[in-house]
Design a protein around this motif. Structure first.
Motif, PDB file in Angstrom:
ATOM      1  N   ASN A 105      -2.451  -2.225  -3.196  1.00 63.05           N
ATOM      2  CA  ASN A 105      -1.954  -2.858  -4.425  1.00 63.05           C
ATOM      3  C   ASN A 105      -1.499  -1.853  -5.474  1.00 63.05           C
ATOM      4  OD1 ASN A 105      -2.028  -5.710  -4.075  1.00 63.05           O
ATOM      5  ND2 ASN A 105      -4.263  -5.524  -3.933  1.00 63.05           N
ATOM      6  N   PRO A 106      -0.808  -0.782  -5.094  1.00 60.09           N
ATOM      7  CA  PRO A 106      -0.314   0.146  -6.119  1.00 60.09           C
ATOM      8  C   PRO A 106       0.963  -0.424  -6.753  1.00 60.09           C
ATOM      9  CG  PRO A 106       0.463   0.849  -4.001  1.00 60.09           C
ATOM     10  CD  PRO A 106      -0.322  -0.411  -3.760  1.00 60.09           C
ATOM     11  N   SER A 136      -4.977   9.792   2.659  1.00 58.42           N
ATOM     12  CA  SER A 136      -5.264   9.055   1.422  1.00 58.42           C
ATOM     13  C   SER A 136      -4.537   7.724   1.494  1.00 58.42           C
ATOM     14  CB  SER A 136      -4.813   9.844   0.182  1.00 58.42           C
ATOM     15  OG  SER A 136      -3.411   9.862   0.104  1.00 58.42           O
ATOM     16  N   TYR A 148       0.848  -1.195   0.000  1.00 57.41           N
ATOM     17  CA  TYR A 148       0.000   0.000   0.000  1.00 57.41           C
ATOM     18  C   TYR A 148       0.882   1.244   0.000  1.00 57.41           C
ATOM     19  CZ  TYR A 148       0.900   0.350   5.051  1.00 57.41           C
ATOM     20  OH  TYR A 148       1.505   0.459   6.280  1.00 57.41           O
ATOM     21  N   ARG A 149       0.266   2.337  -0.361  1.00 55.80           N
ATOM     22  CA  ARG A 149       0.918   3.632  -0.213  1.00 55.80           C
ATOM     23  C   ARG A 149      -0.126   4.622   0.277  1.00 55.80           C
ATOM     24  NH1 ARG A 149       2.790   6.534  -5.571  1.00 55.80           N
ATOM     25  NH2 ARG A 149       3.036   8.200  -4.032  1.00 55.80           N
ATOM     26  N   GLY A 150       0.314   5.624   0.974  1.00 54.73           N
ATOM     27  CA  GLY A 150      -0.652   6.590   1.484  1.00 54.73           C
ATOM     28  C   GLY A 150       0.019   7.817   2.064  1.00 54.73           C
ATOM     29  N   ASP A 174      -9.033  -0.760   8.517  1.00 53.99           N
ATOM     30  CA  ASP A 174      -9.639  -0.944   7.208  1.00 53.99           C
ATOM     31  C   ASP A 174     -10.396  -2.279   7.197  1.00 53.99           C
ATOM     32  OD1 ASP A 174      -9.431   0.018   4.184  1.00 53.99           O
ATOM     33  OD2 ASP A 174      -9.285  -2.174   4.236  1.00 53.99           O
ATOM     34  N   SER A 186      -3.957   3.866  -0.929  1.00 53.78           N
ATOM     35  CA  SER A 186      -4.323   2.967  -2.034  1.00 53.78           C
ATOM     36  C   SER A 186      -3.617   1.636  -1.817  1.00 53.78           C
ATOM     37  CB  SER A 186      -3.939   3.569  -3.387  1.00 53.78           C
ATOM     38  OG  SER A 186      -2.556   3.780  -3.464  1.00 53.78           O
ATOM     39  N   ARG A 241     -12.307   4.918   2.973  1.00 51.85           N
ATOM     40  CA  ARG A 241     -12.397   3.486   3.263  1.00 51.85           C
ATOM     41  C   ARG A 241     -13.307   3.241   4.473  1.00 51.85           C
ATOM     42  NH1 ARG A 241      -9.871   0.207  -0.415  1.00 51.85           N
ATOM     43  NH2 ARG A 241      -9.788  -1.342   1.273  1.00 51.85           N
TER      44      ARG A 241
END
Lengths: 342, 160
Positions: A204-205, A200, A52-54, A174, A202, A152
């Motif tokens: 599976n980037p 923010s 993930y990234r955020g 989550d 996401s 989410r």
């Protein structure tokens, strides 16, 4: 025509009538969907199974000045030993970077051209079951639907101390990947000390492998970070507390350095909070830096007290040894632990 | 951080001359203090105004006069050698210098005998790194302050 209308009405009524008995059942089904809090805790401890990234916002509340400071951080995560965190300064540019490249954890400052290399945090996946037991023995864990965070859906997990009834931590998990999207850490005075929240995220980037590598350029100053001394051996004479706060257990020890003046670090935990006891010869001076340490009278000696984001720090000397106790506990409890150290 | 502490460092902050922890501390205060933000804005506007001013040229006659005076000074005999030649000055000064050197030696030896030291930051890092190994560690919160602690713990925390 009339017959058709009546037929349609009858069909609609029949459908509605058929659905009515289901309404309580569907409500019950929704309630049943709420996961067991222990299972939610277990899945949270296992961490997300996908990269993930955020963007994360972190807020620290100062105890002394009642001010709060915040900072933003970009997080890239591809596993427990491959991650990157970019801490931004007020202008939004990157101030500090933390990179785990699979072998080491680097902290570096691009503007200062300095880097510190250290070991990766020790994973403890195999200890999750014992961790769950310790946490659930000391904390009443409740789960409820949480607010949406970064778009989410979440579950809210709350941890209340069984000993004091105080809320110590809240996590918004989550619902799909069990990543903690928001957390609040409470102080002994029951006020929020620190909080983090994804603005923010996401899952599976596509993450470039370059994000998880660090190669210092020529001219950079590289320093090894503090790591336990392997040559310290064991010190059977070191003093340990005979009293600990409810729920705390001894978890392990190591030495910050070996040689003639080892500094021993004993760790205790109740599953959520960590209590550290450091001890060394009283010949070793302790530099409090800019923590605003002040003298504090103790029952049997004089101590020094400092306030940090990790909690209170109490230092004292006894029997030719210097002791330092660090933990998110109130002063009265810290003193009781300190006085139980022979 | 108080307003007075913040304003003491605002000029350096505007010049980008502070290190990361100091910038973070002042930035945190500025976020919550409109008065200090206004002060920073004033300092920045003053710096911009000063930077925009043209550099004045030195008048030609003043430059010539200064160069001539500099030449005269280098030709003039130095004051200190002549003073050193006087016994009434030389012996007391030498005794004073010897005392000062002895004090320095005593101070240095005393420091060495007091033994090694360890910074509280080194202990806080060990405490937080252990916390990071726990499954329920608030990793992002800990990592947000770890660089500052590592930087403040000294160049080589092994050398206690």
């Amino acid at each position: 025509m009339i017959c058709k209308l009546q037929g349609a009405r009858i069909a609609a009524f029949a459908t509605a009538a058929a659905l009515i008995p289901l309404l309580p059942a569907s409500g019950a089904a929704a309630r049943l969907k709420r996961p067991d809090p222990i299972e939610a805790l277990r899945r949270s401890l296992e961490g997300p199974s996908v990269p993930y990234r955020g963007e994360v916002k972190i807020v620290n509340h100062s105890r002394q000045s009642r001010e709060r400071s915040s900072l933003a951080m970009d997080v890239f995560w591809a596993g427990p030993s491959r991650y990157r965190r970019e801490i931004k300064d007020k202008s939004g540019s990157i101030g500090q970077v933390i990179v785990a490249d699979g072998k080491s954890e680097w902290i570096y400052s691009p503007s200062d051209q300095k880097a510190w290399e250290g070991p990766l945090p020790e994973g403890s996946k195999n200890e999750i079951e014992s961790e769950v037991r310790l946490i659930s023995a000391n904390y009443d864990i409740r789960i409820s639907p949480g607010r949406r965070i970064a778009g989410r859906a979440t579950w809210l997990l709350e941890f209340k101390s069984r000993a004091t009834g105080a809320l110590v931590r809240r996590l918004w998990l989550d619902r799909q990947y069990w990543l903690s999207l928001e957390s609040e850490l409470f102080r002994p005075n029951r006020k929020v000390g620190s909080a983090m929240r994804f603005t923010s995220v996401s899952f599976n980037p596509k993450l470039s492998q370059d994000l998880f590598s660090f190669k210092p350029r020529t001219g950079w100053k590289i320093t090894s970070r503090l790591k336990p001394a392997s040559d310290a051996g064991a010190d059977a004479s070191r003093a340990l507390p005979s009293w600990l706060p409810s729920g705390y257990v001894f978890e392990g020890e190591d030495a910050l350095r070996g040689g003639q003046n080892p500094v021993w670090h004993d760790r205790f935990s109740d599953g959520i909070n960590i209590l550290s006891l450091f001890q060394c010869s009283s010949d070793v001076r302790l530099d409090f830096g800019t923590t605003g340490a002040k003298p504090v009278p103790m029952a049997s000696t004089h101590g020094t007290l400092a306030q940090t984001q990790d909690g209170l720090v109490l230092s004292w000397s006894r029997g030719g040894r210097r002791f330092v106790l660090i933990g998110p506990l109130d002063l009265e409890t810290l003193e009781r632990v300190a006085e139980s150290v022979p | 951080m108080t307003c007075a502490e913040c304003r003491e460092n605002l000029s350096a902050y505007a010049d980008g001359a502070l290190n990361f922890p100091e910038r973070q501390a002042i930035g945190g205060h500025l976020e919550a203090c409109p008065a200090c933000r206004a002060e920073l804005s004033f300092i920045q506007s003053m710096k911009a105004a000063v930077a925009g001013l043209p550099s004045p040229r030195m008048p030609a006659d003043l430059k010539a006069a200064l160069l001539a005076e500099a030449k005269r000074q280098t030709r003039r005999e130095s004051f200190w050698p002549s003073l050193w030649a006087l016994p009434s000055f030389r012996y007391p000064a030498a005794a004073l210098a010897a005392c000062f050197a002895a004090l320095l030696v005593v101070y240095a030896v005393g420091r060495k005998e007091r033994g090694p030291s360890i910074s509280l930051n080194a202990m806080l890092i060990a405490h937080e790194e252990y916390a990071l190994s726990r499954p329920l560690a608030p990793a992002d919160i800990i990592y947000s302050r770890l660089p500052e602690q590592v930087e403040s713990s000294g160049e080589n925390p092994h050398d206690l």
